[in-house]
Design a protein around this motif. Structure first.
Motif, PDB file in Angstrom:
ATOM      1  N   LEU A 105       0.832  -1.209   0.000  1.00 44.49           N
ATOM      2  CA  LEU A 105       0.000   0.000   0.000  1.00 44.49           C
ATOM      3  C   LEU A 105       0.867   1.259   0.000  1.00 44.49           C
ATOM      4  O   LEU A 105       0.374   2.346  -0.329  1.00 44.49           O
ATOM      5  N   THR A 106       2.111   1.108   0.403  1.00 46.92           N
ATOM      6  CA  THR A 106       3.051   2.226   0.334  1.00 46.92           C
ATOM      7  C   THR A 106       4.018   1.958  -0.818  1.00 46.92           C
ATOM      8  O   THR A 106       4.739   0.956  -0.818  1.00 46.92           O
ATOM      9  N   VAL A 107       4.016   2.832  -1.803  1.00 44.17           N
ATOM     10  CA  VAL A 107       4.919   2.693  -2.953  1.00 44.17           C
ATOM     11  C   VAL A 107       6.264   3.306  -2.566  1.00 44.17           C
ATOM     12  O   VAL A 107       6.333   4.483  -2.200  1.00 44.17           O
ATOM     13  N   ARG A 108       7.349   2.507  -2.655  1.00 45.34           N
ATOM     14  CA  ARG A 108       8.672   2.953  -2.224  1.00 45.34           C
ATOM     15  C   ARG A 108       9.673   2.866  -3.383  1.00 45.34           C
ATOM     16  O   ARG A 108       9.501   2.079  -4.324  1.00 45.34           O
ATOM     17  N   ALA A 109      10.741   3.657  -3.262  1.00 48.96           N
ATOM     18  CA  ALA A 109      11.809   3.621  -4.263  1.00 48.96           C
ATOM     19  C   ALA A 109      12.614   2.341  -4.083  1.00 48.96           C
ATOM     20  O   ALA A 109      13.092   2.062  -2.989  1.00 48.96           O
ATOM     21  N   PRO A 110      12.745   1.515  -5.129  1.00 50.71           N
ATOM     22  CA  PRO A 110      13.492   0.251  -4.991  1.00 50.71           C
ATOM     23  C   PRO A 110      14.995   0.450  -4.846  1.00 50.71           C
ATOM     24  O   PRO A 110      15.684  -0.453  -4.362  1.00 50.71           O
ATOM     25  N   PHE A 111      15.519   1.596  -5.256  1.00 44.52           N
ATOM     26  CA  PHE A 111      16.940   1.896  -5.075  1.00 44.52           C
ATOM     27  C   PHE A 111      17.117   3.405  -5.092  1.00 44.52           C
ATOM     28  O   PHE A 111      16.189   4.158  -5.404  1.00 44.52           O
ATOM     29  N   ALA A 112      18.295   3.848  -4.723  1.00 47.94           N
ATOM     30  CA  ALA A 112      18.574   5.288  -4.724  1.00 47.94           C
ATOM     31  C   ALA A 112      18.714   5.779  -6.157  1.00 47.94           C
ATOM     32  O   ALA A 112      19.341   5.118  -6.998  1.00 47.94           O
ATOM     33  N   GLY A 113      18.149   6.923  -6.445  1.00 43.18           N
ATOM     34  CA  GLY A 113      18.248   7.455  -7.795  1.00 43.18           C
ATOM     35  C   GLY A 113      17.416   8.706  -7.972  1.00 43.18           C
ATOM     36  O   GLY A 113      17.088   9.403  -7.001  1.00 43.18           O
ATOM     37  N   LYS A 114      17.057   8.948  -9.263  1.00 43.39           N
ATOM     38  CA  LYS A 114      16.317  10.146  -9.616  1.00 43.39           C
ATOM     39  C   LYS A 114      15.017   9.744 -10.283  1.00 43.39           C
ATOM     40  O   LYS A 114      14.965   8.803 -11.074  1.00 43.39           O
ATOM     41  N   LEU A 115      13.936  10.480  -9.914  1.00 49.69           N
ATOM     42  CA  LEU A 115      12.626  10.206 -10.480  1.00 49.69           C
ATOM     43  C   LEU A 115      12.474  10.909 -11.817  1.00 49.69           C
ATOM     44  O   LEU A 115      12.844  12.075 -11.971  1.00 49.69           O
ATOM     45  N   MET A 116      11.907  10.180 -12.767  1.00 52.97           N
ATOM     46  CA  MET A 116      11.634  10.722 -14.094  1.00 52.97           C
ATOM     47  C   MET A 116      10.209  10.333 -14.473  1.00 52.97           C
ATOM     48  O   MET A 116       9.676   9.337 -13.983  1.00 52.97           O
ATOM     49  N   GLU A 117       9.607  11.117 -15.346  1.00 51.45           N
ATOM     50  CA  GLU A 117       8.268  10.793 -15.874  1.00 51.45           C
ATOM     51  C   GLU A 117       7.267  10.527 -14.748  1.00 51.45           C
ATOM     52  O   GLU A 117       6.500   9.553 -14.769  1.00 51.45           O
ATOM     53  N   VAL A 118       7.255  11.362 -13.765  1.00 58.13           N
ATOM     54  CA  VAL A 118       6.365  11.211 -12.604  1.00 58.13           C
ATOM     55  C   VAL A 118       4.925  11.489 -12.994  1.00 58.13           C
ATOM     56  O   VAL A 118       4.636  12.484 -13.680  1.00 58.13           O
ATOM     57  N   LYS A 119       3.996  10.598 -12.560  1.00 54.20           N
ATOM     58  CA  LYS A 119       2.570  10.781 -12.813  1.00 54.20           C
ATOM     59  C   LYS A 119       1.960  11.604 -11.682  1.00 54.20           C
ATOM     60  O   LYS A 119       2.429  11.575 -10.547  1.00 54.20           O
ATOM     61  N   GLU A 120       0.888  12.306 -11.991  1.00 57.29           N
ATOM     62  CA  GLU A 120       0.223  13.134 -10.982  1.00 57.29           C
ATOM     63  C   GLU A 120      -0.907  12.352 -10.316  1.00 57.29           C
ATOM     64  O   GLU A 120      -1.670  11.631 -10.981  1.00 57.29           O
ATOM     65  N   PHE A 121      -1.039  12.528  -8.990  1.00 55.88           N
ATOM     66  CA  PHE A 121      -2.103  11.878  -8.211  1.00 55.88           C
ATOM     67  C   PHE A 121      -2.738  12.903  -7.289  1.00 55.88           C
ATOM     68  O   PHE A 121      -2.064  13.815  -6.794  1.00 55.88           O
ATOM     69  N   GLN A 122      -4.036  12.730  -7.060  1.00 53.53           N
ATOM     70  CA  GLN A 122      -4.777  13.567  -6.126  1.00 53.53           C
ATOM     71  C   GLN A 122      -5.284  12.696  -4.971  1.00 53.53           C
ATOM     72  O   GLN A 122      -5.564  11.501  -5.153  1.00 53.53           O
ATOM     73  N   THR A 123      -5.419  13.291  -3.779  1.00 51.68           N
ATOM     74  CA  THR A 123      -5.943  12.556  -2.622  1.00 51.68           C
ATOM     75  C   THR A 123      -7.323  11.993  -2.941  1.00 51.68           C
ATOM     76  O   THR A 123      -8.164  12.684  -3.538  1.00 51.68           O
ATOM     77  N   ASP A 124      -7.539  10.764  -2.547  1.00 53.63           N
ATOM     78  CA  ASP A 124      -8.792  10.006  -2.748  1.00 53.63           C
ATOM     79  C   ASP A 124      -8.926   9.453  -4.157  1.00 53.63           C
ATOM     80  O   ASP A 124      -9.936   8.801  -4.466  1.00 53.63           O
ATOM     81  N   ASP A 125      -7.921   9.676  -5.040  1.00 52.07           N
ATOM     82  CA  ASP A 125      -7.960   9.012  -6.345  1.00 52.07           C
ATOM     83  C   ASP A 125      -7.899   7.506  -6.134  1.00 52.07           C
ATOM     84  O   ASP A 125      -7.081   7.005  -5.344  1.00 52.07           O
ATOM     85  N   GLU A 126      -8.768   6.762  -6.823  1.00 55.22           N
ATOM     86  CA  GLU A 126      -8.729   5.304  -6.744  1.00 55.22           C
ATOM     87  C   GLU A 126      -7.646   4.796  -7.686  1.00 55.22           C
ATOM     88  O   GLU A 126      -7.649   5.095  -8.880  1.00 55.22           O
ATOM     89  N   VAL A 127      -6.724   4.050  -7.142  1.00 55.27           N
ATOM     90  CA  VAL A 127      -5.602   3.527  -7.914  1.00 55.27           C
ATOM     91  C   VAL A 127      -5.706   2.008  -7.948  1.00 55.27           C
ATOM     92  O   VAL A 127      -5.943   1.375  -6.922  1.00 55.27           O
ATOM     93  N   SER A 128      -5.524   1.434  -9.101  1.00 54.15           N
ATOM     94  CA  SER A 128      -5.587  -0.017  -9.251  1.00 54.15           C
ATOM     95  C   SER A 128      -4.187  -0.614  -9.285  1.00 54.15           C
ATOM     96  O   SER A 128      -3.189   0.094  -9.406  1.00 54.15           O
TER      97      SER A 128
END
Length: 566
Positions: A155-178
């Motif tokens: 339920l908590t999405v974590r970074a699998p290794f140290a690095g830099k985020l690219m192509e980040v998607k936008e999320f809003q509170t209460d958005d249903e995620v599958s």
């Protein structure tokens, strides 16, 4: 004896017909025996009726007749005594600690390490039982718990290794995620890699770990790298040459990125420079697409930004679940039971104590629900007693109380608990009190009855009278008075006038009060402590005073009764 000759004489027929008639029978004599029997019966009946009548009269006289006769007053003397208020009774002694081991699954007994009567200490092994069912249940419960914990962790999405985020998607509170929703692309840009192709003529000159000089024209700098991997592929150039791949890695000083033109030069064993077929482009050392592994509403975000540097395990996105916590709690209970079941089959003593029962034998098959061993710690016994509302105020936690066993041997108990809520019984309220008794000598057995006694109050050298002397009556003003009737030739100064109805005149002698005509006067008194026989008089009466105790029938002189006046 002489012979007797029979002679016959002929009688003429006419004379025979004229023979005189037989004389009439004399009248029958009266039956005197029958009259005697009748008289006896009448006498017996009269006696029975007399007895029954006498018994009935006696019953009426003794039971139903209203006896208005005046009995003789009995008296006693007010005396100087010592009187105590005592709490006493008995209670059942049980061990303070007991433990019963009940199996949660079936199995076969392997070893038994204890026997009945043996003293054990907490942690001592008791037995070993093999149970495949218990092992299977534990593994199943653990596997299910692992799945739930993984689901909760996902339920908590974590970074699998140290690095830099690219192509980040936008999320809003209460958005249903599958499950499987893209979150971002994570790259390891701390290092860069360069894939170059070299001629097979240098196959034996290039090796893993070999140092390489990498040049990046865009920054006009050279960097030291190494050969990380060699892939023996067949890359065919337009000119018809065959080449293999060498993957070169070098550190990124922080100014480089992917898709930058770069080249590298290696040195052969003979000192010659080895060049690749052509230049290549830099790539991030590692790239991974971050996807959600669980579904649920978005409840929060971490450092989820394009080009943000993140550490390994850093939280990026938080999802919620309305059921996962409850599932984990329920599964934890199942797992605990499975672990307890395994403990049952390799059991150790849960407490110090003595083995009171053991039903196990090696090779025996046992069933779920069997209670196989009980242990009781009898070094301290617990006794529950009941104290009435008159004395409960004297009982406090920590105080000691004397007890005796069945043989009269004294032991000391300590009050550990006094209940605040009483138990209402017939005419009184009692309060449960718990005592602890030291039994280190082992003289008190489980189930023994112990008598207890506690002096809650004491008056020394006080005036006492028998309890039956105390009367509670109404005076002429209708006020309730506690009085003692004393014998005196004249009315004492402190005597009170009573309501005539309180004297019980016209009733049986056991109910009515003595009168002044009989030489008795009611004087008000203040009472103190009392025991089974006597009551303390704190005010209103002096020692040596003759007091009224009750009524007698006149037989007390021969029956050991009280003093009679009259």
């Amino acid at each position: 004896m002489p012979d007797v000759k029979e002679t016959q004489t002929a009688v003429p027929a006419q004379e025979e017909s004229k023979a005189p008639a037989a004389p009439p029978k004399p009248p029958a004599k009266p039956n005197r025996n029958g009259k005697k029997k009748m008289i006896k019966r009448l006498i017996a009946l009269a006696v029975v009726l007399g007895i029954v009548g006498g018994a009935g009269f006696g019953m009426w006289y003794l039971v139903f007749r209203e006896d208005k006769s005046v009995g003789k007053p009995l008296t006693d003397m007010a005396q100087i005594n010592t009187i105590q208020s005592v709490v006493q009774g008995y209670g059942n002694a049980v061990p303070k600690e007991s433990a019963a081991i009940t199996l949660n699954a079936a199995g076969t007994v392997q070893e038994v390490y204890v026997e009945v009567g043996q003293t054990v200490y907490a942690g001592d092994p008791l037995y070993t039982i093999d149970s495949q069912t218990a092992r299977d249940n534990l593994q199943k419960a653990q596997d299910e718990m692992n799945k739930l914990l993984e689901e909760a962790n996902n339920l908590t999405v974590r970074a699998p290794f140290a690095g830099k985020l690219m192509e980040v998607k936008e999320f809003q509170t209460d958005d249903e995620v599958s499950v499987g929703t893209p979150v971002a692309r994570l790259v390891n840009d701390k290092k860069l890699k360069l894939s170059l192709y070299f001629s097979y003529a240098y196959e034996n000159e290039i090796r893993t770990g070999q140092s390489v000089q990498v040049t990046v024209p865009a920054v006009m700098q050279a960097f030291t790298g190494r050969v990380e991997k060699i892939n023996k592929v067949s890359f065919i150039s337009p000119e018809g040459g065959v080449y293999f791949e060498a993957v070169i890695v070098f550190d990124n000083p922080g100014t480089l990125t992917e898709k930058m033109d770069a080249s590298a030069v290696l040195t052969s064993a003979g000192g010659e420079d080895i060049y690749p077929y052509q230049n290549g482009q830099t790539q991030f050392y590692e790239t991974r697409e971050i996807l959600t592994k669980a579904g649920g509403p978005v409840i929060g975000q971490g450092n989820l930004l394009n080009h943000a540097n993140v550490s390994e395990g850093e939280a990026l996105l938080y999802l919620g679940s309305s059921t996962i916590d409850e599932k984990i709690r329920n599964q934890q209970e199942t797992l605990d039971k499975a672990l307890e079941s395994m403990d049952n089959f390799n059991a150790v003593a849960p407490i110090d104590g003595q083995v009171f029962s053991c039903t196990l034998e090696p090779g025996q098959n046992v069933k779920e629900g069997d209670t196989v061993i009980t242990i009781s710690n009898t070094t301290t016994m617990v006794v529950d007693i009941q104290v009435d509302s008159r004395n409960i105020g004297f009982i406090q936690a920590g105080m000691t109380m004397e007890l005796t066993d069945d043989y009269g041997n004294p032991v000391m108990g300590t009050v550990t608990n006094v209940a605040m809520q009483g138990e209402v019984g017939t005419g009184t309220t009692t309060y449960p009190v718990t005592l602890e008794v030291d039994n280190s000598m082992g003289t008190i057995y489980n189930g023994s009855w112990l008598n207890y006694k506690l002096v809650t109050a004491e008056s020394v050298d006080c005036v006492t009278v028998p309890n039956q002397c105390i009367k509670r009556v109404n005076d002429v003003n209708g006020e309730k008075r506690t009085v003692v009737f004393i014998q005196a030739d004249s009315k004492p100064d402190n005597a009170v006038e009573l309501d005539p109805a309180s004297l019980g005149e016209g009733t049986s002698t056991t109910d009515r009060m003595p009168t002044s005509a009989e030489g008795f006067w009611p004087v008000p008194v203040t009472t103190g402590l009392s025991d089974v026989y006597n009551c303390e008089i704190t005010e209103g009466l002096e020692a040596g005073t003759t007091v009224f105790t009750g009524w007698g029938s006149g037989q007390e002189d021969n029956m050991g009764g009280g003093i009679m006046i009259g």
